[in-house]
Design a protein around this motif. Structure first.
Motif, PDB file in Angstrom:
ATOM      1  N   TYR A 173      -8.717   4.102  -2.155  1.00  0.00           N
ATOM      2  CA  TYR A 173      -8.558   3.025  -1.186  1.00  0.00           C
ATOM      3  C   TYR A 173      -7.353   2.176  -1.588  1.00  0.00           C
ATOM      4  N   ASP A 174      -6.700   1.590  -0.581  1.00  0.00           N
ATOM      5  CA  ASP A 174      -5.578   0.686  -0.834  1.00  0.00           C
ATOM      6  C   ASP A 174      -6.040  -0.761  -0.962  1.00  0.00           C
ATOM      7  N   CYS A 175      -7.076  -1.105  -0.217  1.00  0.00           N
ATOM      8  CA  CYS A 175      -7.575  -2.484  -0.201  1.00  0.00           C
ATOM      9  C   CYS A 175      -9.089  -2.492  -0.365  1.00  0.00           C
ATOM     10  N   ALA A 201       0.833  -1.205   0.000  1.00  0.00           N
ATOM     11  CA  ALA A 201       0.000   0.000   0.000  1.00  0.00           C
ATOM     12  C   ALA A 201       0.869   1.257   0.000  1.00  0.00           C
ATOM     13  N   LYS A 258      -7.820   4.994  -6.726  1.00  0.00           N
ATOM     14  CA  LYS A 258      -6.802   4.877  -5.678  1.00  0.00           C
ATOM     15  C   LYS A 258      -7.145   5.656  -4.415  1.00  0.00           C
ATOM     16  N   PHE A 286     -12.074   2.863  -5.719  1.00  0.00           N
ATOM     17  CA  PHE A 286     -10.921   1.962  -5.628  1.00  0.00           C
ATOM     18  C   PHE A 286     -10.028   2.120  -6.853  1.00  0.00           C
ATOM     19  N   ASN A 328       0.534   0.107  -4.487  1.00  0.00           N
ATOM     20  CA  ASN A 328      -0.077  -1.092  -5.055  1.00  0.00           C
ATOM     21  C   ASN A 328      -1.288  -1.506  -4.227  1.00  0.00           C
ATOM     22  N   GLN A 329      -2.339  -1.949  -4.890  1.00  0.00           N
ATOM     23  CA  GLN A 329      -3.607  -2.228  -4.227  1.00  0.00           C
ATOM     24  C   GLN A 329      -3.877  -3.730  -4.103  1.00  0.00           C
ATOM     25  N   THR A 330      -4.775  -4.068  -3.181  1.00  0.00           N
ATOM     26  CA  THR A 330      -5.047  -5.476  -2.864  1.00  0.00           C
ATOM     27  C   THR A 330      -6.542  -5.738  -2.784  1.00  0.00           C
ATOM     28  N   ASP A 377      -3.266  -0.932 -10.881  1.00  0.00           N
ATOM     29  CA  ASP A 377      -2.412  -0.942  -9.693  1.00  0.00           C
ATOM     30  C   ASP A 377      -2.818  -1.997  -8.674  1.00  0.00           C
ATOM     31  N   ALA A 378      -3.847  -2.808  -8.986  1.00  0.00           N
ATOM     32  CA  ALA A 378      -4.212  -3.928  -8.114  1.00  0.00           C
ATOM     33  C   ALA A 378      -3.280  -5.088  -8.439  1.00  0.00           C
TER      34      ALA A 378
END
Length: 668
Positions: free
Chosen positions: A518-520, A454, A516, A513, A458-460, A535-536
Motif C-alpha cells: 500500500y502507498d497510504c 507514492a 509496500k 503496508f 514514498n508512503q504516507t 519508506d513512510a
C-alpha cells in the motif's frame, strides 16, 4: 449499594451503566463529567468564531424538513437582531415537531467559514421564557446504550444524596492542608454554580486519587526484595564486541545508558530501571545490549511488546544480532503446535530469548532461568503484568522502555521505585521531521503531493481522531477519509486500519503496508505504537487540535525512521487561540521532553496522566482538569502521612481495593 436501589433505574438502564463499568452507587458518584455546557450568559452570533459553542437567543422564522437527503435533516431559518442564520439538525427529524415560529434559546456549535454565512449544527433548544432549563453550567457525561444526559444527571443527584465519600487522608493532614470535605468536592464537580466550583472540586478529588496512588507506590518500593540472585559473568570486552555488530556508532546517550545497565547487573542489587528516550533515540539497541549481558552470562531473556507486529519485528531484529543464540516469537496467533514447542524450549532452557506479547505472561509459560526482562512501550502494560513476567524468574533484572517522554519531576513521583535512564540525543543519521500546519485551502495541493510521493515509492500515514463520523461534521473520521481519498487519488493504493478491527486483521494490514503493498495508510491512533516503516515519509494528522502534544509527537515519530527527508502536516478543525498555541509548540519543536513539559503545562495533570499513561490507574479522573501542582501536593501529604504514627496498612488496603492493577504486586 447497588444501582437498582435508586429510583428510575430499570434493569435495562442498569445494564447500560454496567457498560460504563458502573455497578454501584459509589461508582456512579465517580462518573465525572467529560465536559460542561456554559449557559451562564447569552451570546450574540456576530461575536462568535467558527466552531465556538454558545448559548444564543433568536426568532425562528420557518422550518424546512428534507427526509430524502443522504443525511435527512431539519433546517430552521432564524433571525437575530436583523441578522439571518440557519440552524440544522441531521438525522433528527423529530425536531420538526418541536419547532415553530417564535422566540427560542439555542445552544450549540457555530459554523462560520469563508464568508458563507453563520449556521448552528444540532443545537439544543427551548422556548424563551422565565422557566428556561438552558441556564447555568450543565455537566455533560459519557453515555452508553439508551442512557441520556438527563437520566445520568438525575441518577448522580440521587447517588450523592445516598453516599458520603470519605477521605483516606488522615484527619490531622486534612486540617493542616485546609482540604475541602470530599463530599463537598463531589457536589462542586457534579453540580457547579461556577467555573471556580469545577476547578476547586476537581483539584480536591484529584488530590485524593494521587495521594492513594503515590502512597501505594511507596509500599511497592519499600517491600521490594532488591538483592541480586543472578551474578553476571559478561565482560566489558564482550559487551563492546556485541555493540560493534551494529552498523552505526552508539550516541553518547546510548553509551551512557549501556554503561548504567552494565554497572547495574554487576552490582549487589537487581535492576529495576526505566529507560526513556524520544522517538528514534535508539532505546531498542540499548535493550539488546542488556539482553546480551544476560544470555552471555548463561541466562534467558524475554522482551514483551504491546502488539504482535512489534513483537515479531523485535524477534527478527534479535535473530539478526544474536545468531549464536536461540530466539523465538510467542504471540496470541502463534499456532498451537509451535506454541507447545516454544514453551518446551523455554522450560528446558533450549530457547535463550523469547519475544512476544501478553502471551508470554500466561501461567503455562515457564522458564528455566529467566534473568532479564524488557517491557517495550511500558504504558501498555500494567504494574501487575510486569510483575507477573519478572516473577517467572528469580530476582529478574527489569528494563522498562518508554518512548513517551515524561517530565523529570513527574517521573520521579510515578516511577519512584525505578532507576531512571534518559537518552536525550538521537543517532546522527536520523532525519529531522519538518512540521507544518496546513490551511484548508491547501488540502488539494497536499493530496497532489501525496500522489507524487507514492510514484516515488514514498508512503504516507493519514491519522484521524475517530473511526466513524458525527452528525456535526466537524471531526474527520478514518472511514470517511478512506472513502474520500479513494476518489481523490484513484491511482494510489490505500489501506484502512482502526481499533474495531481484530488484532489479526490489523497485523496483516500493518505488515502489508511495511511490505509496500500500500502507498497510504488511513488509521486512528492505533499506529501510535507500530513498526518501523523506512519508506513512510509523510504523516498527515486531521483535527490535530484534538490530540495531546505528546501524542502528536508520538504520531509524528512514525515517519523519519529511514534516511529520507520526512514531513508532518497538521490539519486543524478549530481556529481558536488555544489550538493555535498548541500546534505552534509541536510545529517549532522536535524535543519530546520539551513538548512533554509544554503539554503538562497546557493540559494539566488530568489529561497528561490519564488512562493512556497509566493503564487502569487514575482512569476515573481522566476527565477532570486540575493544575499539575496538585500531584506534588499529594506527594507531600503522602510523605508526611508515612512519617506519622497512623495505620498506613489500612490506608494501603483501601488503595489496593481501588487500584486493582497494583493489588497483585504489593498486597500479600
Amino acid at each position: 449499594m447497588q444501582l437498582a436501589s435508586l429510583k428510575f433505574i430499570s434493569e435495562k438502564r442498569e445494564k447500560d451503566f454496567n457498560k460504563l463499568n458502573i455497578h454501584t452507587v459509589e461508582e456512579l458518584c465517580r462518573h465525572f463529567p467529560r465536559d460542561y455546557l456554559d449557559m451562564s450568559h447569552v451570546s450574540l452570533l456576530r461575536d462568535a468564531y467558527h466552531n465556538d459553542v454558545i448559548l444564543t437567543a433568536c426568532e425562528v422564522l420557518n422550518v424546512e424538513v428534507n427526509r430524502y437527503a443522504k443525511r435527512p435533516y431539519v433546517k430552521a431559518m432564524c433571525q437575530q437582531g436583523g441578522h439571518i442564520f440557519t440552524a440544522i439538525w441531521f438525522n433528527q427529524l423529530y425536531v420538526a415537531g418541536k419547532l415553530e415560529r417564535g422566540q427560542y434559546l439555542f445552544y450549540g456549535r457555530v459554523q462560520n467559514k469563508y464568508g458563507m454565512g453563520c449556521s448552528m449544527v444540532n443545537p439544543s433548544f427551548e422556548r424563551s421564557g422565565a422557566n428556561s432549563h438552558l441556564k447555568g453550567i450543565i455537566p455533560v457525561y459519557p453515555l452508553s446504550g439508551s442512557l441520556t444526559q438527563g437520566v445520568v444527571r438525575t441518577a448522580i443527584r440521587q447517588a450523592l444524596s445516598n453516599v458520603v465519600p470519605e477521605s483516606c487522608i488522615p484527619a490531622f493532614l486534612q486540617k493542616k492542608y485546609s482540604l475541602t470535605p470530599l463530599k463537598e468536592a463531589y457536589l462542586k464537580v457534579h453540580s457547579p454554580a461556577s467555573k471556580r466550583d469545577i476547578d476547586e472540586g476537581s483539584a480536591r478529588i484529584a488530590l485524593e486519587e494521587y495521594f492513594l496512588l503515590i502512597s501505594a507506590f511507596k509500599v511497592i518500593k519499600g517491600g521490594r526484595d532488591d538483592a541480586r540472585l543472578n551474578p553476571y559473568s559478561v565482560t566489558r570486552a564482550q559487551l563492546d564486541g556485541f555493540i560493534a555488530r551494529f552498523p552505526f556508532e552508539f550516541t553518547a546517550g546510548q553509551k551512557n545508558a549501556t554503561d548504567e545497565i552494565f554497572a547495574n547487573v554487576h552490582s549487589p542489587r537487581k535492576m529495576n530501571r526505566l529507560l526513556q528516550g524520544d522517538v528514534g533515540s535508539g532505546k531498542t539497541a540499548v535493550a539488546l545490549a542488556g539482553i546480551f549481558m544476560a544470555v552471555k552470562s548463561g541466562y534467558q531473556a524475554a522482551m514483551v511488546a504491546p502488539t504482535e507486529v512489534l513483537a515479531r519485528q523485535n524477534a527478527i531484529l534479535i535473530k539478526k544480532y544474536f545468531p549464536e543464540f536461540s530466539v523465538s516469537a510467542l504471540t496470541g496467533s502463534t499456532p498451537a503446535a509451535e506454541k507447545r514447542e516454544i514453551k518446551k524450549g523455554l522450560s528446558s532452557g533450549e530457547i535463550n530469548i523469547v519475544c512476544g506479547t501478553h502471551a508470554v505472561i500466561q501461567n503455562d509459560v515457564v522458564f528455566k532461568n529467566l534473568a532479564f526482562v524488557v517491557c517495550d512501550e511500558q504504558h501498555r502494560f500494567g504494574v501487575a503484568q510486569r510483575a507477573s513476567l519478572s516473577d517467572k524468574g528469580d530476582g529478574c533484572d527489569v528494563l522498562i522502555m518508554s518512548a513517551t517522554p515524561i517530565p523529570r519531576t513527574l517521573s520521579l513521583i510515578f516511577y519512584g521505585d525505578l532507576d531512571i535512564t534518559t537518552i536525550k540525543d538521537k543517532p546522527a543519521s536520523r532525519q529531522e521531521i519538518s512540521t507544518s500546519v496546513i490551511p484548508e485551502r491547501k488540502y488539494s495541493d497536499m493530496y497532489k503531493y501525496v500522489a507524487e510521493q507514492a510514484k516515488l515509492g514514498n508512503q504516507t500515514y493519514f491519522v484521524c481522531p475517530k473511526i466513524e463520523g458525527d452528525d456535526e461534521g466537524t471531526v474527520m473520521s478514518a472511514t470517511e477519509l478512506y472513502g474520500e481519498l479513494q476518489s481523490k487519488m484513484p491511482s494510489v493504493r490505500i489501506a484502512l486500519m482502526h481499533g474495531k478491527m481484530k488484532d489479526r486483521q490489523k497485523n496483516e494490514i500493518m505488515s502489508a503496508f511495511k511490505a509496500k503493498e500500500y502507498d497510504c495508510l488511513v488509521s486512528t491512533t492505533v499506529i501510535e505504537v507500530g513498526v518501523d516503516v523506512p519508506d513512510a515519509t509523510t504523516m498527515i494528522i486531521y483535527n490535530a487540535e484534538r490530540f495531546g502534544l505528546s501524542q502528536l509527537h508520538q504520531l509524528r515519530g512514525r515517519v523519519g525512521r529511514g534516511d529520507k527527508k520526512s514531513y508532518c502536516f497538521l490539519l486543524s478543525g478549530a481556529d481558536t487561540e488555544e489550538a493555535r498555541e498548541r500546534l505552534t509548540v509541536i510545529k517549532n519543536s522536535t524535543d519530546g521532553f520539551e513538548i512533554a513539559e509544554a503539554d503538562l503545562k497546557m493540559r494539566g495533570g488530568g489529561d497528561f496522566m490519564g488512562t493512556r499513561q497509566s493503564g487502569k490507574v487514575l482512569s476515573e479522573i481522566s476527565n477532570l482538569k486540575f493544575p499539575v501542582e496538585i500531584i506534588f501536593t499529594a506527594k507531600a501529604i503522602s510523605d508526611e502521612a508515612f512519617s506519622g504514627q497512623f495505620d498506613s496498612k489500612l490506608l494501603m488496603r483501601i488503595a489496593y481495593e481501588k487500584y486493582e492493577s497494583l493489588k497483585d504486586v504489593a498486597l500479600n
